[in-house]
Write a protein that holds these residues in place. Structure first.
Motif, short mmCIF file in Angstrom:
data_model
loop_
_atom_site.label_atom_id
_atom_site.label_comp_id
_atom_site.label_asym_id
_atom_site.label_seq_id
_atom_site.Cartn_x
_atom_site.Cartn_y
_atom_site.Cartn_z
N ILE A 145 6.63 -1.49 -6.28
CA ILE A 145 5.58 -0.56 -6.74
C ILE A 145 4.45 -0.61 -5.71
O ILE A 145 4.02 -1.70 -5.32
CB ILE A 145 5.04 -0.98 -8.13
CG1 ILE A 145 6.16 -1.02 -9.16
CG2 ILE A 145 3.91 -0.05 -8.57
CD1 ILE A 145 6.77 0.30 -9.51
N THR A 146 3.98 0.55 -5.27
CA THR A 146 2.97 0.57 -4.22
C THR A 146 1.71 1.33 -4.65
O THR A 146 1.71 2.01 -5.67
CB THR A 146 3.50 1.27 -2.95
OG1 THR A 146 3.67 2.67 -3.26
CG2 THR A 146 4.84 0.71 -2.49
N PHE A 155 7.75 -9.12 -7.99
CA PHE A 155 7.18 -7.94 -8.66
C PHE A 155 5.83 -7.56 -8.08
O PHE A 155 5.04 -8.41 -7.71
CB PHE A 155 6.99 -8.21 -10.15
CG PHE A 155 8.28 -8.36 -10.91
CD1 PHE A 155 9.01 -7.24 -11.27
CD2 PHE A 155 8.75 -9.62 -11.26
CE1 PHE A 155 10.19 -7.37 -11.97
CE2 PHE A 155 9.93 -9.76 -11.97
CZ PHE A 155 10.65 -8.63 -12.33
N THR A 156 5.58 -6.27 -8.05
CA THR A 156 4.23 -5.78 -7.84
C THR A 156 3.95 -4.80 -8.97
O THR A 156 4.84 -4.46 -9.74
CB THR A 156 4.06 -5.06 -6.48
OG1 THR A 156 5.06 -4.05 -6.39
CG2 THR A 156 4.19 -6.02 -5.32
N GLY A 157 2.72 -4.37 -9.04
CA GLY A 157 2.41 -3.43 -10.11
C GLY A 157 1.08 -2.77 -9.87
O GLY A 157 0.31 -3.20 -9.00
N PHE A 158 0.84 -1.71 -10.60
CA PHE A 158 -0.51 -1.12 -10.55
C PHE A 158 -1.06 -0.98 -11.96
O PHE A 158 -0.31 -0.97 -12.94
CB PHE A 158 -0.55 0.20 -9.78
CG PHE A 158 0.23 1.35 -10.37
CD1 PHE A 158 -0.18 1.96 -11.56
CD2 PHE A 158 1.34 1.86 -9.71
CE1 PHE A 158 0.52 3.04 -12.09
CE2 PHE A 158 2.04 2.95 -10.24
CZ PHE A 158 1.63 3.54 -11.43
N ALA A 159 -2.37 -0.92 -12.03
CA ALA A 159 -3.04 -0.79 -13.33
C ALA A 159 -4.21 0.16 -13.16
O ALA A 159 -4.78 0.26 -12.07
CB ALA A 159 -3.53 -2.15 -13.81
N PHE A 160 -4.53 0.87 -14.22
CA PHE A 160 -5.72 1.73 -14.20
C PHE A 160 -6.31 1.77 -15.59
O PHE A 160 -5.62 1.52 -16.58
CB PHE A 160 -5.37 3.14 -13.71
CG PHE A 160 -4.27 3.81 -14.47
CD1 PHE A 160 -4.55 4.53 -15.63
CD2 PHE A 160 -2.95 3.73 -14.04
CE1 PHE A 160 -3.54 5.14 -16.35
CE2 PHE A 160 -1.93 4.35 -14.76
CZ PHE A 160 -2.22 5.05 -15.91
N LEU A 165 0.81 -1.21 0.00
CA LEU A 165 0.00 0.00 0.00
C LEU A 165 0.85 1.27 0.00
O LEU A 165 0.39 2.31 -0.45
CB LEU A 165 -0.94 0.01 1.20
CG LEU A 165 -1.99 -1.11 1.26
CD1 LEU A 165 -2.87 -0.94 2.48
CD2 LEU A 165 -2.83 -1.17 0.00
N GLY A 166 2.07 1.16 0.52
CA GLY A 166 2.90 2.37 0.60
C GLY A 166 2.42 3.29 1.70
O GLY A 166 2.49 4.51 1.59
N ILE A 167 1.91 2.73 2.77
CA ILE A 167 1.37 3.52 3.88
C ILE A 167 1.94 2.92 5.16
O ILE A 167 2.45 1.80 5.14
CB ILE A 167 -0.18 3.46 3.83
CG1 ILE A 167 -0.84 4.57 4.64
CG2 ILE A 167 -0.69 2.11 4.28
CD1 ILE A 167 -2.34 4.68 4.38
#
Lengths: 795, 349
Positions: free
Chosen positions: B222-223, B305-310, A420-422
């Motif tokens: 990646i957060t 790995f982590t990642g975000f998507a939108f 989450l980065g929190i």
């Protein structure tokens, strides 16, 4: 999911929250609400007693009633309903009451004082689809024992609000009031009370009533119980109101109880009439083409993917979707077999999509907590005993293959915070699990979470992290940008090329349009001699949107027609889009850019300026584009193999290095009455043309020499061929050849034309002398005379 | 001699006064300075005079000549100026008459929005990639953690062509393609704009064809806060510098956790108005952290790995930004509509 607040309040205390606060709080933890509606928005409604009734002296349909509106307090009300009668308990709206139809005031109706209004349920704002009320039925008559003067809405259970939630597909557990109670408990921090399920008396043995034989692996859990001595009748007011607030229509006490329990637990139940079901329940997959008539009277043809409940004679219920007509609960039913079961969600989903989606199927599709399957069947027995006079048969027939393994997930604080980065604390994490009623053990740095069985959506660590973020809130989430290798961003090559083409066309005055990909059959394979094997949508919405277009021009013609119908007459448009078709049965993608132009290019009427768009304008646009793309001297227009739907004598094929890349020309008059100029280019081919880098070209310091001549040709001579011949005759010293005049007319002969050429000679390395230029000039003249049977015109 | 000189002088003054045009002046010049002019007359019988007298006459006539020349030049300049002014006056035009305009074209408003977004994301190091509109079920759904018969497919009623092929319902399909294509499984940032299709009846707010821009970042560490920062950049670029974003938990099968993203209302700034229905926030897109099943399915180890998507709805952005009320306007292509978007905005400078 329509959530009744009265219903909810049975399981959890939410008195600190207004309807709006509760709905907003739920939205912020991921359960968006669509609406908040009161079951009845009426105010000042009391239970009244009609003591006296007289016909109105000046009316043929009005009645003058003396109504007791509080113990000992009688008032006069004029009522027009045909069914109002002495001795009735009725709903009275007192002066000052606000109904959906307006405010009630003291009034005088044709000379008679009237202090309120006797109401129907519809007048209270209740949708007649739940009450079955019609205008002709008049006022609503209450039970004889309704207490005079009591709040009428409260008496009927209409003092309720429905919050309609739009739930996400993963939260099947929230399709129940109990599930909602747990979720809301995570907001309020209050505990959930479970419903009462313990019956007072049990008789006999279920074994003597029914047996269960499950013959498919698509039904992992099947429970059956029996209740006898039932008396079918109306449901109590509160039950009717709860169903209404939940969007379900009341039928009778027994059917209502099955719906009520479904709403409570999210477990759909089915009640069979024991008489018609018989003593044997068989759960199996249907046979192909097997038939069943469902409750709605429709015959349904089944396939082996469907699951049915059957007796020895055949199917009696389409499992998880709808009951069969042959075993439904009827007015004279006294004994029911209750089914509480779980069916494979994929099978139910497929059956429901094919046949009918129901409240039951939508719950089975999303999954059921097997613990609730057990609770729900006992709850139904309890309610049937209490509200339908039933006697519960002892015992439970069950088939249960569920693996009741605990759902244990381990997670660390670092897992949470690094995704989450929190910066949550251990206490935050524990607080979430406590609020959600998840059992949790802490071992060293780890939280070992035992997820309750109703949370079928939680499988992995990330699911728990979502719960923590959701319940604790992420308002304080910082804003950062991803730290990755610092590389520049790029456009995909072809995407960028497309952008360049688009930008040049707009700079040349064209507007980009966007049209639908899906089209009708008549728009396919137009403007081509090479028909494509087009792609058809299997389940289209309409004939107009059934096929994937094979070209762009028909869409553009529609845009032109739309605009000219609105007096937008000067049109220069293009579309750049992919098309799809089958090549040897394989889906193939191709990028096209097409345009249509008509009207004037430049005009200023008072100034007498006007350039009307014609073939040469469009040709010029294409040449401009091609020169921008670096194709100078490599493209060519000819009249070979022109596609249908173009004007056969005012159109051209376009090639680059002898490869056909598109067409330009007038749209065939049979297609458009307006004179339209169209082009279509193959963007893939243009993209693949290899182009060298730009090199500086020295501007010549030496003067040019200009000569001109005019010839009379046969009318079928092509000017570009003549230009080629001139270039060939003069060699590299000829800088350019231009056409500066063109003439057809009687004084040169009807099948002749005159073309005048201007030749510019230049050598970047030296000054030319007149003699050598004249030599080349004469060579060109001879060449034209010989090649084209042309006559040089005198100056 | 003196007398003659005086006489010429006074006659010249009189003549000069009656000069009205440069033509008159030329006549005057001939009369006094011409071959047979009055000054030449003065020196006519010079040979009969003594040397001293000659000198005297020469001096006097020369002085007179330059005197007259000077005055005539002066007058000539002033006359020329007057005549030029008169000419300019006669050339006066009515500048309010309509202009002659060269036709200029423009991109479709949806392209305009895409261009602006692409520019932003490229500046942040994203690649712009595309994918096919006719997609296979596997990429559009299955590998995005939406197996066949998943109830979440209901939200995306699809145009199937065969059992396995369909018009893509979301640009998310390009996520899968990009991750599979990334042979070395290196971190990456992409946006994928394109057309998408859902089986919705067309009305003011629904269109069976619409555009999306998918964003995907895969890397180490990646957060969610990276997603927030990124979407804030997006919101501020599209809707103005003061925009805030907030996340509301939601559900998308291919992200976990999943969020709906709200932007503080561009009309009222968050105080509450009719555009934001009093909430101060407007829902603009869906997003989340890439689901481990999706990462692993595409060969990216979710432990590393982590990642975000939108997924940005381009029509939605355009409708909010420009106040367009009917989504069908984008596909009707009325030229008056298209022309309205053919200019820069304050924020572009």
């Amino acid at each position: 999911m329509k959530l009744s607040r009265n219903f909810l309040n049975d399981y959890i205390d939410t008195s600190n929250y207004s309807d709006y606060e509760l709905a907003e709080a739920m939205t912020m933890i991921g359960n968006e609400y669509e609406s908040i509606e009161k079951l009845s928005s009426a105010t000042k409604i009391v239970v009244g007693y009609v003591k006296e009734i007289k016909d109105h002296p000046d009316s043929d349909h009005l009645h003058v009633c003396q109504v007791e509106i509080a113990p000992g307090e009688v008032t006069q009300i004029v009522c027009g309903a045909p069914n109002v009668d002495k001795g009735q308990k009725v709903l009275v709206s007192l002066p000052g009451a606000v109904l959906p139809g307006g405010e009630i005031k003291k009034s005088v109706i044709r000379g008679q004082e009237s202090n309120g209004m006797i109401c129907s349920l519809t007048e209270l704002g209740v949708d007649p689809k739940y009450t079955g009320e019609t205008r002709e039925m008049g006022i609503y008559v209450l039970d004889k024992d309704a207490p005079i003067g009591e709040d009428g809405l409260k008496y009927l259970g209409y003092d309720d609000t429905t919050i309609d939630f739009e739930l996400t597909a993963n939260r099947g557990d929230l399709l129940s009031v109990l599930g909602m109670a747990y979720e809301i408990g995570a907001i309020t921090g209050t505990k959930v009370k479970l419903p009462e399920t313990k019956v007072k008396k049990e008789v006999d043995d279920i074994k003597d009533y029914v047996s269960v034989n499950v013959k498919t692996d698509k039904c992992p859990l099947y429970l059956a119980r029996c209740v006898k001595n039932l008396k079918i009748g109306e449901s109590p007011n509160w039950l009717k109101a709860r169903l209404m607030a939940s969007g379900v229509r009341s039928i009778n006490n027994v059917v209502d109880i099955s719906n009520y329990v479904m709403l409570e637990y999210g477990q759909p139940l089915h009640f069979f009439d024991h008489r018609t079901l018989g003593n044997k329940i068989i759960v199996r997959q249907a046979e192909n083409d097997e038939k069943i008539v469902t409750l709605d009277g429709q015959e349904r043809t089944l396939s082996e993917q469907d699951i049915v409940i059957a007796n020895e004679d055949g199917p009696v219920c389409l499992a998880g979707v709808m009951g069969g007509l042959n075993s439904e609960v009827e007015e004279d039913t006294t004994e029911v077999i209750i089914e509480s079961a779980i069916f494979n969600s994929s099978n139910i989903r497929r059956t429901a999509n094919k046949i009918l989606r129901s409240e039951a199927s939508s719950r089975f599709e999303k999954g059921i907590d097997p613990k609730r399957t057990y609770m729900a069947i006992d709850r139904a027995c309890y309610l049937l005993e209490k509200y339908a006079g039933g006697t519960v048969v002892k015992g439970l027939q069950k088939y249960d293959t569920i693996d009741y393994k605990e759902n244990i997930i381990e997670i660390t604080l670092d897992d949470v915070n690094s995704l989450l980065g929190i910066k949550f604390t251990n206490d935050d994490v524990l607080d979430t699990f406590k609020k959600l009623s998840f059992d949790v053990k802490v071992e060293k740095n780890k939280f070992i979470v035992n997820v309750p069985s109703h949370r079928l959506d939680i499988h992995i660590k990330e699911d728990l992290i979502e719960e923590i973020g959701r319940i604790e809130g992420i308002d304080k989430l910082p804003s950062t940008l991803p730290v990755t290798a610092n590389t520049p961003g790029h456009y995909e090559d072809k995407y960028y090329f497309n952008k360049l083409v688009r930008d040049r066309l707009t700079s040349l005055g064209l507007y980009q349009v966007k049209c639908y990909t899906l089209t009708d059959i008549n728009s396919l394979n137009r403007f081509t001699n090479d028909p494509k094997d087009y792609i058809t949508i299997a389940s289209p919405m309409s004939e107009d949107r059934k096929y994937l277009r094979t070209g762009l021009l028909p869409s553009l013609i529609n845009v032109v027609n739309y605009n000219t119908a609105r007096k937008n007459n000067d049109i220069m448009i293009f579309e750049d889009s992919d098309i799809y078709y089958l090549e040897n049965g394989v889906t193939t993608q191709k990028s096209l850019v097409s345009g249509i132009l008509c009207g004037t290019l430049i005009s200023n009427d008072w100034h007498k300026d006007k350039i009307v768009i014609d073939f040469y304008t469009v040709k010029g646009i294409i040449e401009n584009l091609f020169e921008y793309l670096g194709f100078t001297n490599r493209y060519h227009f000819d009249v070979v193999d022109l596609p249908k739907d173009f004007h056969p004598y005012q159109s051209a094929r376009i090639t680059i290095d002898r490869d056909v890349v598109g067409y330009v020309g007038v749209v065939h008059p049979s297609i458009s009455k307006n004179r339209l100029y169209a082009f279509e280019l193959d963007l893939d081919k243009l993209f693949n043309v290899k182009v060298r880098g730009i090199k500086n070209k020295e501007i010549s310091k030496y003067p040019t020499i200009v000569k001109d001549f005019a010839f009379i040709f046969d009318s079928d001579v092509v000017s570009s061929d003549v230009c080629e011949a001139i270039k060939k005759a003069c060699g590299h010293i000829l800088d350019k050849v231009e056409i500066f005049d063109y003439y057809v007319g009687e004084n040169i002969g009807s099948d002749k034309k005159s073309i005048a050429f201007k030749l510019t000679f230049m050598d970047p390395t030296r000054t030319l002398n007149d003699e050598e230029v004249m030599q080349l000039f004469n060579k060109a003249i001879d060449s034209i005379k010989n090649k084209f049977n042309a006559t040089l015109r005198d100056k | 001699m003196k007398e003659k000189q005086e006489k010429i002088r006074s006659e010249f003054n009189k003549d000069l006064e009656s000069v009205k045009t440069t033509a008159d002046l030329n006549d005057l010049r001939v009369k006094y300075l011409g071959k047979k002019g009055l000054i030449t007359e003065l020196t006519k019988n010079m040979q009969e005079l003594s040397i001293d007298e000659r000198k005297e006459v020469g001096r006097i006539s020369n002085d007179l000549k330059s005197e007259l020349t000077e005055e005539m030049t002066k007058l000539e300049n002033s006359l020329k100026e007057q005549e030029l002014n008169a000419k300019l006056v006669s050339e006066k035009i009515d500048i309010s008459m309509p202009s002659t305009k060269v036709s200029v074209g423009g991109v479709h408003p949806l392209t305009k929005i895409c261009d602006e977004l692409e520019e932003l994301f490229i500046s942040m190091g994203y690649d712009v990639v595309s994918g096919p509109e006719v997609e296979i079920d596997k990429y559009n759904f299955e590998m995005l953690n939406l197996p066949k018969d998943h109830p979440a497919r209901d939200a995306q009623d699809s145009f199937y062509i065969t059992d396995e092929e369909l018009l893509r319902t979301q640009t998310s399909a390009v996520q899968v393609r990009s991750m599979l294509k990334n042979q070395e499984k290196k971190p990456f940032k992409i946006v994928c704009p394109g057309k998408t299709y859902r089986r919705d009846a067309d009305d003011a707010t629904h269109s069976h064809q619409f555009m999306q821009m998918e964003g995907l970042v895969v890397g180490e560490n990646i957060t969610l806060s990276d997603l927030k920062g990124t979407l804030e950049e997006m919101a501020r670029k599209m809707f103005g510098r003061d925009r805030e974003v907030r996340f509301r938990p939601s559900f998308f099968p291919f992200t976990e956790p999943s969020y709906e993203v709200d932007v503080s209302c561009m009309k009222c700034g968050g105080k509450g108005c009719n555009i934001c229905k009093g909430t101060g926030w407007i829902e603009v897109l869906g997003s989340g952290m890439v689901h481990p099943n999706v990462l692993n399915g595409c060969g990216f180890d979710s432990n590393k790995f982590t990642g975000f998507a939108f997924g940005i709805g381009i029509e939605r952005i355009a409708m909010l930004k420009y106040g367009i009320n009917d989504i069908r306007d984008f596909y009707t292509n009325d030229l008056r509509f298209l022309k309205n978007y053919n200019r820069i905005e304050g924020g572009d400078k």
